[in-house]
Design a protein around this motif. Sequence first.
Motif, short mmCIF file in Angstrom:
data_model
loop_
_atom_site.label_atom_id
_atom_site.label_comp_id
_atom_site.label_asym_id
_atom_site.label_seq_id
_atom_site.Cartn_x
_atom_site.Cartn_y
_atom_site.Cartn_z
N CYS A 35 40.19 45.53 36.92
CA CYS A 35 41.46 44.82 37.09
C CYS A 35 41.50 44.11 38.45
N LEU A 36 41.06 44.75 39.50
CA LEU A 36 41.06 44.14 40.83
C LEU A 36 40.07 42.99 40.90
N ARG A 37 38.99 43.08 40.15
CA ARG A 37 38.00 42.00 40.12
C ARG A 37 38.56 40.74 39.45
N ASP A 38 39.34 40.90 38.39
CA ASP A 38 39.67 39.79 37.51
C ASP A 38 41.03 39.14 37.72
N LEU A 39 41.97 39.85 38.33
CA LEU A 39 43.34 39.34 38.36
C LEU A 39 43.69 38.74 39.72
#
Length: 425
Positions: A334-338
């Motif tokens: 989630c931290l990578r993509d958003l």
Amino acid sequence: MSTTRTTGTTGTTGTPGKALIIGGGIAGPVMALALRKAGIEAEIFEAYRTSAEGIGGTFMIAPNGLGALAVVGLEAEVGRIGQPVGPMVIEDGKGGVLAEFSGLADLPRGRLMRRAELYEVLQRRLGESGIAVHHGKRLVGAEEGPDGVTARFADGSSATGDLLIGADGTGSTVRTLIDPAAPAARYTGLLGIGGYSAHRLSGRAGRGETVHFANGARAFFGYWSLADGSGTAWFSNIPQAEPLTAEYVRSVGMAQWLGRCRELHADDVPARDVLRMADVETMEAFPRLEIMPSVPRWYRGRMVLVGDSVHAPSNSSGQGASLAVESAVELARCLRDLPDHTAAFAAYEAMRRPRVEKIAADAARTNSQKSSGPVGRMMFRLVAPIAMRTFMSPERMLRPVHGYRIDWDRRVAPVRGTSRHGRAA
């Protein structure tokens, strides 16, 4: 007061430069490794002054947990520790079989291992990856600013990063910083005692092919043959109305606890034989088997929870460690993509909360059977054979839990919004 600035450069997509991870047990190291894979730096801050080699009991990493560990490159190393879990046999405490779960043919077998074995694998990989682990850093507070969050420690030092991730267990300090009214871990009414015995089982059990759980007359008993055939590992969940302190349990001494187990399982087969040859020197006691109730707030601002700090099911689930490593990997995705940490935290909670709370609720019902007394255990023995053939069949029970897989390469979509409480709307 010494201050360490650990903030990295925030990328154009809003990906944080560095995370401060509070807690260096199991979830914390997996979190750091997953963040590294996602291109995010991390440092770990552990309250205890020394590392935890050799500490902790035995648990199972289920197929879903093994899948999560494989995502961070640990499949081969974890596959060399512990022993594979064969069919799980549910017994009545008199030698009779109530049901057998053979697992699902298309899934890998889970592994039984000592916590210390997995801990050593994780510490070795952290060292190889250059991820710093700071000991003697007991968190006492945190302050957020527009560009980061500063963690303050009991020794007077501090560290500043882009995010603060609480992987600090059921007694989480980060949880209370996020929400001072957050619930504490709840005692399950059970005391855990376990160890090893020179007693050798026969048949499939003696060949290490099965793991057994027996709902005995007065307490719950689990056992399995050691992989090298040298004896039997065992544990007992003892009903205990009031929680005991670790200090009290140590003062009583393991010899007396072994005597208590022998008394409770005097009429149970094969528990009485296993306990007759139990080695008191190998025994460990867990005075407060706990479960986390539903936590209203998983995150606030730049702080977020992962693992047992936010979702610790009872030991009856066999999922505590597996869910913790799952959540660590999913949070990293989630931290990578958003685009920013708020969107990432909202997607993470929306993704994880329904799954972990369903598993915790199912485990709580199992736990209530363990501590329900002789009448409750007798009722379980009566209804279990029917239940195992119908709504508790392996496919229905195991597939949703053990079959969960993380698709690391699939991008995470944002949720539509968040509520004023910081939860996914």
